[in-house]
Design an enzyme around this catalytic site. Sequence first.
Site, PDB file in Angstrom:
ATOM      1  N   GLU A 167       1.218  -1.186  -0.089  1.00 25.79           N
ATOM      2  CA  GLU A 167       0.185   0.533   0.234  1.00 25.79           C
ATOM      3  C   GLU A 167       1.030   1.431  -0.095  1.00 25.79           C
ATOM      4  O   GLU A 167       0.895   1.984   1.222  1.00 25.79           O
ATOM      5  CB  GLU A 167      -0.704   0.269   1.118  1.00 25.79           C
ATOM      6  CG  GLU A 167      -2.250  -0.709   0.904  1.00 25.79           C
ATOM      7  CD  GLU A 167      -2.456  -0.841   2.408  1.00 25.79           C
ATOM      8  OE1 GLU A 167      -2.856  -0.701   3.100  1.00 25.79           O
ATOM      9  OE2 GLU A 167      -3.691  -1.646   2.387  1.00 25.79           O
ATOM     10  N   GLU A 205      -6.769  -7.031  -0.974  1.00 30.29           N
ATOM     11  CA  GLU A 205      -7.010  -6.952   0.708  1.00 30.29           C
ATOM     12  C   GLU A 205      -7.907  -6.768   0.488  1.00 30.29           C
ATOM     13  O   GLU A 205      -8.335  -5.484  -0.362  1.00 30.29           O
ATOM     14  CB  GLU A 205      -5.293  -5.975   1.494  1.00 30.29           C
ATOM     15  CG  GLU A 205      -6.037  -5.596   2.855  1.00 30.29           C
ATOM     16  CD  GLU A 205      -4.542  -5.359   3.446  1.00 30.29           C
ATOM     17  OE1 GLU A 205      -3.468  -6.054   2.871  1.00 30.29           O
ATOM     18  OE2 GLU A 205      -4.962  -3.931   4.116  1.00 30.29           O
TER      19      GLU A 205
END
Length: 488
Positions: free
Chosen positions: A155, A243
């Site tokens: 991320e 995710e």
Amino acid sequence: MVALVICSFLSPKAVAASQTPVVINGQLTIKGTQLVNQHGKAVQLKGISSHGLQWYGEFVNKSSLRWMRDDWGITVFRAAMYTADGGYIDDPSVKNKVKEAVEAAKELGIYVIIDWHILNDGNPNQHKDKAKQFFKEMSKLYGNTPNVIYEIANEPNGNVTWNRDIRPYAQEITSVIRKNDPDNIIIVGTSNWSQDVDIAAEHPLEDDNVMYALHFYAGTHGQSLRDKANTALRKGAPLFVTEWGTSDASGNGGVFLKQSQEWLEFLDHKKISWVNWNLSDKQESSAALKPSTSKTGGWSQSDLSLTGQFIKKSIRKSTHSNPNDSDLKKPDQNKQTQQNSSLSVQYKAGDQNVNGNQIRPQFNIINNSKKTVSLKDITVRYWYKAKNKTQHLDCDYAQIGSGNITHKFVKLNHSLESADSYLEISFKNGALEPGTSTGEIQTRLHNEDWSPYTQSDDYSFSNTNTFKETKNITLYENGKLVWGIEPK
């Protein structure tokens, strides 16, 4: 053109016959925006991610992965190796847990994502040299293993942009991997915690087998992020949700099941693979397990959190393990039958508790036709798991008279994932005039020994407390299916 889709669920029987996800699908590649298997057919992988391996690595082992493959039906597992926060940068030995996960996945025949989990170290270039070393080693070890997927930047966040920071990093890491592994899928994180997939789609990487990570948390992210995903797909960027959580973006709060279901319906419609966060017993709503649960699988329904129960059920609800064209047409044909049916069934749960020593299905049968229907010609089936126990039924109330209700319990010759038996309700006499219904029929069944049921995975169960039409309860007229879809 209609794509033939290989969904993620495999029954334990199929697994036992060595028809594992990797045996069936083999080497994965990209066709357009779609992940496809060795036969060029669409694949939608579904599974779960570890939490940080430095904290919850004990849950990542062959026994737990085998349990989730056989009991949940996962086809992919993500090994989340944090780089900061006590992860790989501080303790490189955590990569041994990644290797353990890959070796277990190889043996079990499921796909595995090797996740370079940057988070607080938001710019992937911060540890680029270490990333090169790591992926050089992993690609040398597993470059000839078709079940390995590389996620090279979890991320990216903070003052990080796609063109300035992430894309150049990804080009370098991809080049390192491709020297040893020319084929396996590489997934690249996108800016703003892997949400700006639309921006990445404007300047994609020049690699045929690269996908772009889309992350969401159902309590925080909604339609605006799905709009970004649709934009990216229109621009030709293949997406993989590596995710997502049932919670808010903190990993806590919720559980937001309605919003989660909206997301899963979107992903199923787009045939986008997904991995849920997370396999741990951490005391937060996104964790799949309750505190102090076994580290090696064997989990009962009561061991699972609300998130865990929802994820397991969502994966197991996948309809086909290896469909052909005729299989794909059957649901539509059944829907057409239902649409033209003169009868329909409404249902509600008399008790929304999924764990208890009684099941309380309530029914209402509606005559939608312009003719009178004899109740003696009608039977209704409620599909569930009795687990070879002797069953008993009481009819607590029926608007048409409890004495008018008869029943029998039928054990299936071959148990299914969501049912091994059904309760069949029939009627002694009476008729339904056009546009009328039976009214409420309240039933209650229990095991002879009053042992508890776990209903959450039962085919016909839903925890609705208001009458709604359901296709998971089937209705027959003169022995012919006229409403609902039988479990497969």
